[in-house]
Design a protein around this motif. Sequence first.
Motif, PDB file in Angstrom:
ATOM      1  N   VAL A 137     -23.555 -27.816 -17.387  1.00 53.25           N
ATOM      2  CA  VAL A 137     -24.652 -28.417 -18.148  1.00 53.25           C
ATOM      3  C   VAL A 137     -24.171 -28.743 -19.571  1.00 53.25           C
ATOM      4  CG1 VAL A 137     -26.322 -27.019 -16.853  1.00 53.25           C
ATOM      5  CG2 VAL A 137     -25.537 -26.221 -19.083  1.00 53.25           C
ATOM      6  N   THR A 138     -24.942 -29.600 -20.232  1.00 54.41           N
ATOM      7  CA  THR A 138     -24.623 -29.851 -21.643  1.00 54.41           C
ATOM      8  C   THR A 138     -25.819 -29.588 -22.557  1.00 54.41           C
ATOM      9  OG1 THR A 138     -25.131 -32.187 -21.351  1.00 54.41           O
ATOM     10  CG2 THR A 138     -22.826 -31.580 -21.176  1.00 54.41           C
ATOM     11  N   THR A 139     -27.001 -29.478 -21.989  1.00 56.77           N
ATOM     12  CA  THR A 139     -28.185 -29.295 -22.839  1.00 56.77           C
ATOM     13  C   THR A 139     -29.002 -28.096 -22.380  1.00 56.77           C
ATOM     14  OG1 THR A 139     -29.575 -30.638 -21.393  1.00 56.77           O
ATOM     15  CG2 THR A 139     -28.383 -31.799 -23.154  1.00 56.77           C
ATOM     16  N   LEU A 140     -29.882 -27.628 -23.259  1.00 60.72           N
ATOM     17  CA  LEU A 140     -30.765 -26.511 -22.917  1.00 60.72           C
ATOM     18  C   LEU A 140     -31.660 -26.846 -21.713  1.00 60.72           C
ATOM     19  CD1 LEU A 140     -32.069 -23.732 -23.425  1.00 60.72           C
ATOM     20  CD2 LEU A 140     -33.511 -24.815 -25.159  1.00 60.72           C
ATOM     21  N   PRO A 141     -32.312 -28.027 -21.664  1.00 56.09           N
ATOM     22  CA  PRO A 141     -33.143 -28.311 -20.486  1.00 56.09           C
ATOM     23  C   PRO A 141     -32.349 -28.259 -19.174  1.00 56.09           C
ATOM     24  CG  PRO A 141     -33.633 -29.873 -22.237  1.00 56.09           C
ATOM     25  CD  PRO A 141     -32.467 -29.075 -22.706  1.00 56.09           C
ATOM     26  N   GLN A 142     -31.132 -28.770 -19.205  1.00 55.81           N
ATOM     27  CA  GLN A 142     -30.300 -28.700 -17.988  1.00 55.81           C
ATOM     28  C   GLN A 142     -29.972 -27.243 -17.639  1.00 55.81           C
ATOM     29  OE1 GLN A 142     -26.849 -30.995 -18.983  1.00 55.81           O
ATOM     30  NE2 GLN A 142     -27.789 -32.961 -18.457  1.00 55.81           N
ATOM     31  N   ALA A 143     -29.698 -26.445 -18.673  1.00 55.09           N
ATOM     32  CA  ALA A 143     -29.366 -25.035 -18.440  1.00 55.09           C
ATOM     33  C   ALA A 143     -30.570 -24.308 -17.845  1.00 55.09           C
ATOM     34  CB  ALA A 143     -28.925 -24.375 -19.744  1.00 55.09           C
ATOM     35  N   LEU A 144     -31.766 -24.614 -18.362  1.00 53.81           N
ATOM     36  CA  LEU A 144     -32.985 -23.981 -17.856  1.00 53.81           C
ATOM     37  C   LEU A 144     -33.185 -24.341 -16.382  1.00 53.81           C
ATOM     38  CD1 LEU A 144     -35.299 -24.621 -20.953  1.00 53.81           C
ATOM     39  CD2 LEU A 144     -34.522 -22.378 -20.130  1.00 53.81           C
ATOM     40  N   ALA A 145     -32.975 -25.608 -16.049  1.00 56.32           N
ATOM     41  CA  ALA A 145     -33.145 -26.046 -14.659  1.00 56.32           C
ATOM     42  C   ALA A 145     -32.115 -25.365 -13.756  1.00 56.32           C
ATOM     43  CB  ALA A 145     -33.024 -27.563 -14.573  1.00 56.32           C
ATOM     44  N   ALA A 146     -30.874 -25.286 -14.243  1.00 55.78           N
ATOM     45  CA  ALA A 146     -29.807 -24.674 -13.437  1.00 55.78           C
ATOM     46  C   ALA A 146     -30.094 -23.198 -13.196  1.00 55.78           C
ATOM     47  CB  ALA A 146     -28.458 -24.839 -14.143  1.00 55.78           C
ATOM     48  N   ALA A 147     -30.534 -22.500 -14.257  1.00 58.43           N
ATOM     49  CA  ALA A 147     -30.786 -21.064 -14.120  1.00 58.43           C
ATOM     50  C   ALA A 147     -31.965 -20.806 -13.183  1.00 58.43           C
ATOM     51  CB  ALA A 147     -31.055 -20.450 -15.496  1.00 58.43           C
ATOM     52  N   ALA A 148     -32.988 -21.677 -13.240  1.00 61.51           N
ATOM     53  CA  ALA A 148     -34.134 -21.522 -12.347  1.00 61.51           C
ATOM     54  C   ALA A 148     -33.665 -21.679 -10.902  1.00 61.51           C
ATOM     55  CB  ALA A 148     -35.209 -22.550 -12.694  1.00 61.51           C
ATOM     56  N   ASP A 149     -32.732 -22.573 -10.706  1.00 67.99           N
ATOM     57  CA  ASP A 149     -32.209 -22.844  -9.372  1.00 67.99           C
ATOM     58  C   ASP A 149     -31.333 -21.690  -8.867  1.00 67.99           C
ATOM     59  OD1 ASP A 149     -31.911 -24.564  -7.237  1.00 67.99           O
ATOM     60  OD2 ASP A 149     -29.939 -25.232  -7.965  1.00 67.99           O
ATOM     61  N   ILE A 150     -30.455 -21.198  -9.743  1.00 71.21           N
ATOM     62  CA  ILE A 150     -29.517 -20.130  -9.361  1.00 71.21           C
ATOM     63  C   ILE A 150     -30.246 -18.793  -9.267  1.00 71.21           C
ATOM     64  CG2 ILE A 150     -27.525 -18.782 -10.208  1.00 71.21           C
ATOM     65  CD1 ILE A 150     -26.560 -21.473 -11.537  1.00 71.21           C
ATOM     66  N   GLY A 151     -31.211 -18.581 -10.173  1.00 66.26           N
ATOM     67  CA  GLY A 151     -31.945 -17.314 -10.236  1.00 66.26           C
ATOM     68  C   GLY A 151     -31.383 -16.418 -11.323  1.00 66.26           C
ATOM     69  N   TYR A 152     -32.264 -15.923 -12.210  1.00 65.73           N
ATOM     70  CA  TYR A 152     -31.822 -15.019 -13.281  1.00 65.73           C
ATOM     71  C   TYR A 152     -31.497 -13.663 -12.696  1.00 65.73           C
ATOM     72  CZ  TYR A 152     -33.607 -18.417 -16.665  1.00 65.73           C
ATOM     73  OH  TYR A 152     -33.799 -19.555 -17.413  1.00 65.73           O
ATOM     74  N   PRO A 153     -30.651 -12.863 -13.371  1.00 65.97           N
ATOM     75  CA  PRO A 153     -29.900 -13.189 -14.585  1.00 65.97           C
ATOM     76  C   PRO A 153     -28.734 -14.139 -14.290  1.00 65.97           C
ATOM     77  CG  PRO A 153     -29.349 -10.985 -13.829  1.00 65.97           C
ATOM     78  CD  PRO A 153     -30.407 -11.488 -12.907  1.00 65.97           C
TER      79      PRO A 153
END
Length: 442
Positions: A137-153
């Motif tokens: 990712v390069t931006t916060l919105p992309q990071a948020l989408a990626a993390a939601a997809d992968i699952g936190y943490p």
Amino acid sequence: MAHLVFVEITALGVQSIAHAKRLGHEVTLLRSPLYDFVTPPAERARAEELADRTIHSDDLQDAGPLLGLLREHGIGPGDVHAVLSTLSLCVLSAARLAERIGARGTPYEAVAAARDKGRCREVLRETGVPSLGFAVVTTLPQALAAAADIGYPVVIKPVSGVGKAVTSIVEDADGLRAHFAAAAEELRAMQPGLAAELDERYIVEELAVGELYSVEVAADGERFTPLVAVGRKMGRDNPVLELGCTVPSGLPSAEEAELGAYAARVCEVLGLDLGIFHVEVMRTAKGFRLVEANPRISGGSLPDSVRMATDHNVFEILVDLFLGAPAPAHPLPWRRAASHTFLAAAQDAVVPQDLPADWFEEFRPRLHSGWVRAEPGAQLRAMNGNFDTFGMIRVVGEDADRAAEEVAAVRRDIEKRLGFALTAVAESRGTLPAADQARGDG
Ligand SMILES: Nc1ncnc2c1ncn2[C@@H]1O[C@H](COP(=O)(O)OP(=O)(O)OP(=O)(O)O)[C@@H](O)[C@H]1O
Ligand SMILES: [Mg+2]
């Protein structure tokens, strides 16, 4: 006699230059003040003294000017047998230069693939090597989408990061926001030689939970041999921080063989087929999972701990490989155990003024070896990465657990003597769920 070109050098890496000189080879060292922060002045001086010549340049990354510099010293492409680097920040440049002049080197494409943590995981996916969920990712919105997809943490780190720069484990969306907010400041304060490595890309990864190991894999063009596997000490409060190693790994031999085979396979699929590579692997409930494949030999103090435990010097093996020797056929047998721990301040701290200048000496009798750079009155930065350590302590003995316990005891006593908190080591061994501990029996 062969001519070896080293692109920069690390403190312990000086042993590789010493070995090449003992064998009667010619050594040219390319150096830049950009990397002075990595290697203490005494070791730099020693490297320059050993080398036949040292060529200084402000830019070691661009092969064109480096070729020009070599030519100015009467060195043509055909004169150089191999180009190598022990410093993570210069391995890509060494591979590029080797390729440009047709000398032996680690393949450039492979180094580039390993250095790019996103590309590395793509290669693992394409070749069916077990890995972790990830997105670049390069931006916060992309990071948020990626993390939601992968699952936190998740872990977020620069795609080409080294030394734990701008790396966080985040539990939730706010953690990602905090990461991006803090990143700008961290990048501003960073050493230019390190900052130059980074671009706007981050990798968001599934968090691997378990025990951390690393393997030094030797490759000679055909054979990939896991030379040695070691257990890694992680930070208790921030597992991203690296606090030392214990050799041998303490894994049962079947599992150590599985770990070694996994790390060797990672190097093979990446095409890292000449050199020694430092592969970091987490032992998770699902099996071994790559954390990072470093396309260079281990940095830090590990190579010396390996030497003390096995009586083999990995820097000598490294030089021999670049000179054309076959990789050892088997892992290095260990003869004793070595455990080292880094000393770093948990918070910004000042070494008490009233300590004697040689305060560390009272601890030496309990240690095999070690060093500190912390004179009374010295200001110490809170540990944020590999470059914030102010010392290292090592115990060598018959038994790995006992060596690790003894070094932990010395660390606690040093902490008391200094009067401020040191970055604490996680008690990570044996933390996997009980069902998984029996995995090898299934
Ligand atoms: N996916 C992951 N799951 C669990 N822990 C991770 C993961 N990625 C990174 N870490 C932790 O963060 C540390 C730093 O990550 P990584 O090794 O990729 O960065 P680095 O900056 O290249 O480190 P260095 O250059 O010092 O080896 C790892 O040693 C590990 O403890
Ligand atoms: Mg790493």
